[in-house]
Design a protein around this motif. Structure first.
Motif, PDB file in Angstrom:
ATOM      1  N   ASN A 164       0.588  -1.168   0.171  1.00 31.39           N
ATOM      2  CA  ASN A 164       0.181  -0.165   0.035  1.00 31.39           C
ATOM      3  C   ASN A 164       1.091   1.628  -0.268  1.00 31.39           C
ATOM      4  N   GLU A 165       2.168   1.092  -0.314  1.00 32.05           N
ATOM      5  CA  GLU A 165       2.769   2.437   0.082  1.00 32.05           C
ATOM      6  C   GLU A 165       2.403   3.001  -1.769  1.00 32.05           C
ATOM      7  N   PRO A 166       2.728   4.166  -2.039  1.00 33.22           N
ATOM      8  CA  PRO A 166       2.250   4.901  -3.393  1.00 33.22           C
ATOM      9  C   PRO A 166       3.445   4.615  -4.599  1.00 33.22           C
ATOM     10  N   THR A 167       3.162   4.264  -5.893  1.00 31.71           N
ATOM     11  CA  THR A 167       4.216   4.234  -6.677  1.00 31.71           C
ATOM     12  C   THR A 167       4.219   5.479  -7.211  1.00 31.71           C
ATOM     13  N   HIS A 168       2.742   5.826  -8.031  1.00 35.31           N
ATOM     14  CA  HIS A 168       2.798   7.316  -8.656  1.00 35.31           C
ATOM     15  C   HIS A 168       1.264   8.093  -7.813  1.00 35.31           C
ATOM     16  N   VAL A 169       1.299   8.985  -8.381  1.00 35.15           N
ATOM     17  CA  VAL A 169       0.751  10.058  -7.388  1.00 35.15           C
ATOM     18  C   VAL A 169       0.267  11.261  -8.327  1.00 35.15           C
ATOM     19  N   LYS A 170      -1.133  11.274  -8.218  1.00 31.31           N
ATOM     20  CA  LYS A 170      -2.056  12.605  -8.543  1.00 31.31           C
ATOM     21  C   LYS A 170      -3.063  13.109  -8.349  1.00 31.31           C
ATOM     22  N   ILE A 171      -2.442  14.277  -8.256  1.00 27.60           N
ATOM     23  CA  ILE A 171      -3.864  15.418  -7.193  1.00 27.60           C
ATOM     24  C   ILE A 171      -4.020  16.364  -7.740  1.00 27.60           C
ATOM     25  N   SER A 213      -7.153   3.349   6.866  1.00 27.92           N
ATOM     26  CA  SER A 213      -6.592   2.263   6.916  1.00 27.92           C
ATOM     27  C   SER A 213      -5.298   3.162   5.796  1.00 27.92           C
ATOM     28  N   LEU A 214      -5.005   4.357   4.983  1.00 28.62           N
ATOM     29  CA  LEU A 214      -4.281   4.846   4.320  1.00 28.62           C
ATOM     30  C   LEU A 214      -3.624   5.602   5.055  1.00 28.62           C
ATOM     31  N   PRO A 215      -2.650   5.622   5.982  1.00 28.39           N
ATOM     32  CA  PRO A 215      -1.811   6.419   6.613  1.00 28.39           C
ATOM     33  C   PRO A 215      -1.024   7.703   5.389  1.00 28.39           C
ATOM     34  N   VAL A 216      -0.691   6.176   4.679  1.00 31.27           N
ATOM     35  CA  VAL A 216       0.370   7.512   3.139  1.00 31.27           C
ATOM     36  C   VAL A 216      -0.384   8.400   2.605  1.00 31.27           C
ATOM     37  N   PHE A 217      -1.828   8.214   3.013  1.00 33.08           N
ATOM     38  CA  PHE A 217      -2.803   9.589   2.089  1.00 33.08           C
ATOM     39  C   PHE A 217      -2.822  10.809   2.780  1.00 33.08           C
ATOM     40  N   LYS A 218      -3.065   9.943   4.283  1.00 29.44           N
ATOM     41  CA  LYS A 218      -2.646  11.515   5.446  1.00 29.44           C
ATOM     42  C   LYS A 218      -2.021  12.015   5.402  1.00 29.44           C
ATOM     43  N   ARG A 219      -0.281  11.258   4.710  1.00 29.37           N
ATOM     44  CA  ARG A 219       0.838  12.359   4.692  1.00 29.37           C
ATOM     45  C   ARG A 219       0.875  13.080   4.023  1.00 29.37           C
ATOM     46  N   LEU A 220       1.007  12.455   2.349  1.00 27.44           N
ATOM     47  CA  LEU A 220       0.567  13.222   1.184  1.00 27.44           C
ATOM     48  C   LEU A 220      -0.530  14.455   1.483  1.00 27.44           C
ATOM     49  N   GLN A 221      -1.598  14.350   2.051  1.00 28.27           N
ATOM     50  CA  GLN A 221      -2.696  14.775   1.803  1.00 28.27           C
ATOM     51  C   GLN A 221      -1.865  17.133   2.806  1.00 28.27           C
ATOM     52  N   TRP A 222      -1.231  15.683   4.065  1.00 26.21           N
ATOM     53  CA  TRP A 222      -0.695  17.211   5.031  1.00 26.21           C
ATOM     54  C   TRP A 222       0.016  18.483   4.407  1.00 26.21           C
ATOM     55  N   PHE A 223       1.202  16.983   3.764  1.00 28.92           N
ATOM     56  CA  PHE A 223       2.561  17.620   3.317  1.00 28.92           C
ATOM     57  C   PHE A 223       2.149  18.733   2.316  1.00 28.92           C
ATOM     58  N   VAL A 224       1.033  18.458   0.948  1.00 25.78           N
ATOM     59  CA  VAL A 224       1.030  19.250  -0.486  1.00 25.78           C
ATOM     60  C   VAL A 224      -0.220  20.434   0.494  1.00 25.78           C
ATOM     61  N   GLY A 225      -1.394  20.567   1.979  1.00 22.04           N
ATOM     62  CA  GLY A 225      -0.756  21.718   2.134  1.00 22.04           C
ATOM     63  C   GLY A 225      -0.255  22.270   3.036  1.00 22.04           C
ATOM     64  N   ALA A 226       1.048  21.621   3.657  1.00 21.86           N
ATOM     65  CA  ALA A 226       2.065  22.773   4.629  1.00 21.86           C
ATOM     66  C   ALA A 226       2.661  23.294   3.108  1.00 21.86           C
ATOM     67  N   ARG A 250       7.743  16.673  -8.354  1.00 21.01           N
ATOM     68  CA  ARG A 250       8.783  16.204  -7.734  1.00 21.01           C
ATOM     69  C   ARG A 250       7.893  14.675  -6.292  1.00 21.01           C
ATOM     70  N   VAL A 251       7.439  14.576  -6.053  1.00 23.92           N
ATOM     71  CA  VAL A 251       7.225  13.851  -5.817  1.00 23.92           C
ATOM     72  C   VAL A 251       7.176  12.323  -6.101  1.00 23.92           C
ATOM     73  N   ASN A 252       6.972  12.307  -7.539  1.00 21.02           N
ATOM     74  CA  ASN A 252       6.773  10.857  -8.408  1.00 21.02           C
ATOM     75  C   ASN A 252       8.669  11.017  -8.595  1.00 21.02           C
ATOM     76  N   LEU A 253       9.136  11.703  -9.795  1.00 25.14           N
ATOM     77  CA  LEU A 253      10.390  11.236  -9.382  1.00 25.14           C
ATOM     78  C   LEU A 253      11.116  11.074  -8.763  1.00 25.14           C
ATOM     79  N   LYS A 254      10.839  11.485  -6.969  1.00 22.63           N
ATOM     80  CA  LYS A 254      11.490  11.645  -6.104  1.00 22.63           C
ATOM     81  C   LYS A 254      11.530   9.728  -5.679  1.00 22.63           C
ATOM     82  N   LEU A 255       9.985   9.434  -6.087  1.00 22.57           N
ATOM     83  CA  LEU A 255       9.707   8.095  -5.612  1.00 22.57           C
ATOM     84  C   LEU A 255       9.887   6.670  -7.235  1.00 22.57           C
ATOM     85  N   ARG A 256      11.077   7.223  -8.025  1.00 19.39           N
ATOM     86  CA  ARG A 256      11.137   6.709  -8.944  1.00 19.39           C
ATOM     87  C   ARG A 256      13.017   7.111  -8.886  1.00 19.39           C
ATOM     88  N   SER A 257      13.570   7.600  -8.222  1.00 17.69           N
ATOM     89  CA  SER A 257      14.638   8.157  -7.786  1.00 17.69           C
ATOM     90  C   SER A 257      15.447   9.134  -9.330  1.00 17.69           C
TER      91      SER A 257
END
Length: 309
Positions: A164-171, A213-226, A250-257
């Motif tokens: 359940n870890e993200p590999t590609h993100v869209k907002i 059940s999606l703590p990673v989603f919660k973190r992403l939501q917090w990070f984008v707002g911050a 930038r998140v997607n590039l970091k996920l793919r190094s």
């Protein structure tokens, strides 16, 4: 390649001339060697009598500027300043137009235009690939927790692995027609529209905002707002999508190094420029519900400007 630990001072020393920047842009634009935009021939003559080099096709005679067909086309700003802006926007924290203008020595309007042209290239990158595999989608809000009129409903979607870890993100901002304006919540067919446009529609699960059940989603939501608040002091609805796509880029590039500067330069080299009139045209945004304006509207107006300036 520009390493992740490269400092701004080191970068400026490496790209301190128009020639150094033009050479890097050439390789980003034609990684397999020059190809004439008209006839695709690989033979060319370099003409260096102008500020920026021209490349004349040996077959058809077409002369092509190094910035023609790129995000930089038509700009009188030096390539060294463009490259400095590229570097600063590719950093994890990004940069505001006001701060960018002071660092690279241009007016605020020029810095704003450069920033949004680079974000346009990031948006092209985002649109080039849909979410695939196991996809999870969840609505959330950006804005005040206390005042409904300043909340912007958003949709977060991500391809996830077995953990359940993200590999590609869209907002994405939903269309105003896909939102319950009174509650500022995304309607079901708004989630369906996101799924249709941004996923391969193979294995998509929708989650409610109350899903724990999606703590990673919660973190992403917090990070984008911050990030939006700390870097820009809040972003209004009109241009919000461009900043969301910058964050996801930038998140997607970091996920793919993948090095962010090299990726952004590549997309700028292949993305046609966008003009100021197109960037500033009206876009559909959520209206403020009439019931929100009352005896306290003046106080609320000050709070609302924090999020919509």
């Amino acid at each position: 390649m520009i390493s992740e630990d490269c400092s701004f001072a080191d970068f400026c020393r490496r790209f301190d001339t128009e020639q150094a920047c033009a050479d890097a842009l050439f390789h980003a634009r034609w990684p397999d060697g020059f190809r004439c935009p008209s006839c695709a021939d690989s033979r060319y003559y370099r003409i260096s009598t102008r500020r920026l080099p021209l490349y004349e096709c040996a077959h058809c005679g077409l002369q092509t500027s190094i910035i023609a067909g790129t995000a930089m086309e038509g700009s009188s700003t030096s390539l060294t300043r463009w490259f400095q802006a590229l570097f600063l926007l590719s950093q994890p924290s990004g940069i505001s137009s006001l701060r960018l203008s002071k660092i690279i020595g241009v007016t605020y309007k020029t810095a704003w235009l450069i920033s949004h042209k680079l974000r346009h290239a990031m948006q092209r990158a985002d649109a080039s690939e849909t979410l695939a595999g196991t996809v999870r989608v969840q609505p959330f809000h950006y804005g005040s927790l206390f005042f409904l009129d300043s909340r912007q409903p958003l949709i977060l979607g991500a391809s996830v692995n077995e953990q359940n870890e993200p590999t590609h993100v869209k907002i994405k901002q939903p269309h105003p027609n896909h939102v319950d304006n009174e509650q500022r919540s995304v309607l079901r067919f708004g989630l369906d529209a996101f799924e249709k446009v941004h996923t391969d529609r193979q294995q998509v699960t929708h989650h409610t905002r109350a899903d724990k059940s999606l703590p990673v989603f919660k973190r992403l939501q917090w990070f984008v707002g911050a990030w939006l608040n700390d870097t820009f002091n809040g972003i209004g609805a009109k241009h919000l999508q461009a900043y969301l796509d910058e964050f996801a880029f930038r998140v997607n590039l970091k996920l793919r190094s993948v090095p962010a500067f090299d990726a952004l330069l590549g997309w700028c080299a292949s993305t046609p420029t966008i003009i100021y009139k197109e960037l500033t045209k009206d876009r559909p945004v959520l209206p403020v519900p009439w019931r929100m304006w009352g005896s306290r509207s003046k106080w609320r107006g000050r709070h609302l400007r924090l999020w919509t300036a």
